[in-house]
Write a protein that holds these residues in place. Structure first.
Motif, short mmCIF file in Angstrom:
data_model
loop_
_atom_site.label_atom_id
_atom_site.label_comp_id
_atom_site.label_asym_id
_atom_site.label_seq_id
_atom_site.Cartn_x
_atom_site.Cartn_y
_atom_site.Cartn_z
N GLY A 139 0.78 -1.23 0.00
CA GLY A 139 0.00 0.00 0.00
C GLY A 139 0.81 1.28 0.00
O GLY A 139 0.37 2.31 0.55
N TYR A 140 2.00 1.24 -0.63
CA TYR A 140 2.83 2.44 -0.74
C TYR A 140 2.99 2.81 -2.21
O TYR A 140 2.95 1.96 -3.10
N GLU A 141 3.17 4.10 -2.47
CA GLU A 141 3.34 4.57 -3.84
C GLU A 141 4.41 5.67 -3.88
O GLU A 141 4.96 6.05 -2.84
N ASP A 142 4.69 6.16 -5.08
CA ASP A 142 5.73 7.18 -5.27
C ASP A 142 7.03 6.76 -4.59
O ASP A 142 7.69 7.54 -3.88
N ILE A 143 7.43 5.53 -4.82
CA ILE A 143 8.60 4.95 -4.15
C ILE A 143 9.88 5.36 -4.87
O ILE A 143 9.99 5.23 -6.09
N THR A 144 10.84 5.87 -4.11
CA THR A 144 12.16 6.18 -4.66
C THR A 144 13.21 5.43 -3.86
O THR A 144 13.14 5.36 -2.62
N ILE A 145 14.18 4.87 -4.54
CA ILE A 145 15.27 4.14 -3.90
C ILE A 145 16.59 4.72 -4.41
O ILE A 145 16.90 4.63 -5.59
N ASP A 146 17.33 5.37 -3.51
CA ASP A 146 18.60 6.00 -3.87
C ASP A 146 19.76 5.17 -3.33
O ASP A 146 19.82 4.87 -2.13
N ASP A 147 20.68 4.79 -4.20
CA ASP A 147 21.86 4.03 -3.80
C ASP A 147 22.91 4.99 -3.25
O ASP A 147 23.44 5.82 -3.97
N LEU A 148 23.22 4.85 -1.95
CA LEU A 148 24.19 5.71 -1.28
C LEU A 148 25.44 4.93 -0.87
O LEU A 148 26.22 5.40 -0.03
N SER A 149 25.65 3.77 -1.47
CA SER A 149 26.68 2.84 -1.00
C SER A 149 28.06 3.46 -0.86
O SER A 149 28.71 3.34 0.19
N GLN A 150 28.54 4.09 -1.92
CA GLN A 150 29.90 4.62 -1.87
C GLN A 150 30.02 5.77 -0.87
O GLN A 150 31.00 5.86 -0.12
N ASP A 151 29.04 6.64 -0.84
CA ASP A 151 29.10 7.78 0.07
C ASP A 151 28.93 7.37 1.53
O ASP A 151 29.32 8.11 2.43
N VAL A 152 28.34 6.20 1.77
CA VAL A 152 28.15 5.73 3.14
C VAL A 152 29.19 4.69 3.50
O VAL A 152 30.01 4.89 4.41
N PHE A 153 29.18 3.56 2.81
CA PHE A 153 30.11 2.47 3.13
C PHE A 153 31.57 2.90 3.02
O PHE A 153 32.34 2.80 3.97
N ALA A 154 31.94 3.34 1.83
CA ALA A 154 33.34 3.71 1.61
C ALA A 154 33.71 4.93 2.45
O ALA A 154 34.82 5.00 3.02
N ILE A 214 33.81 -0.36 16.36
CA ILE A 214 33.96 0.63 15.29
C ILE A 214 34.83 0.08 14.17
O ILE A 214 34.50 0.21 12.98
N LYS A 215 35.94 -0.55 14.53
CA LYS A 215 36.85 -1.06 13.51
C LYS A 215 36.22 -2.21 12.71
O LYS A 215 36.40 -2.33 11.50
N MET A 216 35.47 -3.07 13.39
CA MET A 216 34.81 -4.17 12.70
C MET A 216 33.73 -3.64 11.76
O MET A 216 33.56 -4.15 10.64
N THR A 217 33.03 -2.62 12.21
CA THR A 217 32.02 -2.00 11.37
C THR A 217 32.66 -1.41 10.11
O THR A 217 32.17 -1.57 9.00
N ALA A 218 33.78 -0.73 10.32
CA ALA A 218 34.49 -0.11 9.19
C ALA A 218 34.99 -1.15 8.21
O ALA A 218 34.94 -0.96 6.98
N LYS A 219 35.48 -2.26 8.73
CA LYS A 219 35.98 -3.32 7.84
C LYS A 219 34.85 -3.93 7.02
O LYS A 219 35.02 -4.23 5.83
N LEU A 220 33.70 -4.12 7.65
CA LEU A 220 32.56 -4.65 6.91
C LEU A 220 32.13 -3.65 5.84
O LEU A 220 31.84 -4.03 4.69
N CYS A 221 32.07 -2.37 6.21
CA CYS A 221 31.71 -1.34 5.23
C CYS A 221 32.69 -1.34 4.05
O CYS A 221 32.28 -1.20 2.89
N GLN A 222 33.96 -1.50 4.35
CA GLN A 222 34.98 -1.52 3.29
C GLN A 222 34.74 -2.68 2.33
O GLN A 222 34.80 -2.52 1.11
N LYS A 223 34.46 -3.84 2.89
CA LYS A 223 34.23 -5.02 2.04
C LYS A 223 32.97 -4.84 1.18
O LYS A 223 32.98 -5.14 -0.01
N LEU A 224 31.90 -4.35 1.80
CA LEU A 224 30.66 -4.16 1.05
C LEU A 224 30.84 -3.13 -0.06
O LEU A 224 30.31 -3.29 -1.17
N ALA A 225 31.62 -2.10 0.21
CA ALA A 225 31.87 -1.07 -0.80
C ALA A 225 32.70 -1.64 -1.95
O ALA A 225 32.44 -1.35 -3.12
#
Length: 281
Positions: free
Chosen positions: A215-230, A253-264
């Motif tokens: 029941g949702y409309e006008d859906i927008t999906i913005d990819d922010l991967s590089q600006d967030v993960f990297a 924090i370091k584990m989070t950063a490493k995961l972000c790096q891999k996903l990016a």
């Protein structure tokens, strides 16, 4: 990733109880009484606070947030977003829900928060709070530990007619389907370690179809991967270069950063911003 609970992998300062999603914001560069705890949107900034504000403001902009809107902030963390809506968007009608009791208690002691309706509990159990309907519902960097479709179904009654909803989530890049079963299994366990269930993730096309069905409309999906993960990964490498792991806070924090790096680097799991409108009856 947001606290890691709201960074998905950690968020509250050591002075607060160590919820599994808690992270020490001071280590990241925010010394405020009610600090930010998200991954940030790293565009033309090397400031953690600015990056966190950019992520929140990017969502608010897409939702066309107005001063007169009734706002529901789900998973508000330590309250930085609530103060941001007040100071930079002049919003006066704010309701917030946060799981971590210590965070709620801390916010409640702030003079600027006295006009905010604040509830302690899960944003998947909103029925307990007797909420009204809202023009804008936001969940900043806090949803990907949960089933988004369950969340969207649960929150819909609290969105006013033609009201807007926006949140951050993870999605499967179409290239994910080209992986072997073994490769997909490796990703499943990698995300599970961050308390993310890969079974809850969709491609953008499938996610949009599911939202329409709910029941949702006008859906927008913005990819922010590089600006967030990297961006977050690079920031942590600069902020905490080769520091010894003296505390659980630093390790998170370091584990989070490493995961972000891999996903990016792999580009198989995308960090996205999703905004939509409640469909008219």
């Amino acid at each position: 990733m947001k606290s890691f609970a709201k960074m998905p992998f950690g968020k509250t300062p050591s002075a607060l109880s160590q919820h599994k999603y808690a992270i020490h914001a001071t280590l990241l560069g925010d010394d405020a009484v009610c600090p930010w705890t998200n991954l940030g949107l790293w565009r033309n900034t090397c400031s953690y606070v600015a990056a966190c504000q950019y992520l929140a403001n990017h969502l608010a902009g897409r939702l066309r947030l107005r001063a007169m809107d009734r706002v529901l902030d789900l998973g508000c963390g330590q309250g930085a977003s609530l103060l941001f809506w007040q100071q930079y968007h002049a919003v006066t009608d704010i309701t917030a829900v946060e799981l971590q009791a210590k965070c709620v208690e801390k916010i409640q002691h702030q003079p600027w928060a006295q006009s905010i309706q604040l509830h302690q509990g899960s944003f998947l159990a909103l029925d307990a709070f007797h909420l009204k309907q809202y023009d804008v519902v936001m969940c900043i960097d806090a949803l990907y530990h949960h089933d988004a479709m369950q969340f969207l179904s649960h929150v819909q009654p609290y969105i006013a007619p033609s009201g807007r909803i926006g949140f951050h989530y993870l999605m499967l890049n179409p290239r994910f389907e080209t992986l072997t079963t073994y490769q997909k299994m490796k990703y499943q366990y990698l995300l599970k370690a961050a308390d993310i269930n890969i079974q809850h993730l969709y491609t953008a096309t499938a996610f949009q179809a599911q939202m329409h069905a709910l029941g949702y409309e006008d859906i927008t999906i913005d990819d922010l991967s590089q600006d967030v993960f990297a961006g977050f990964s690079h920031y942590v490498q600069r902020k905490l270069p080769g520091q010894h792991l003296k505390s659980l806070d630093t390790l998170k924090i370091k584990m989070t950063a490493k995961l972000c790096q891999k996903l990016a680097q792999d580009g198989l799991i995308d960090y996205v911003q999703v905004c939509a409108k409640k469909a008219s009856l």
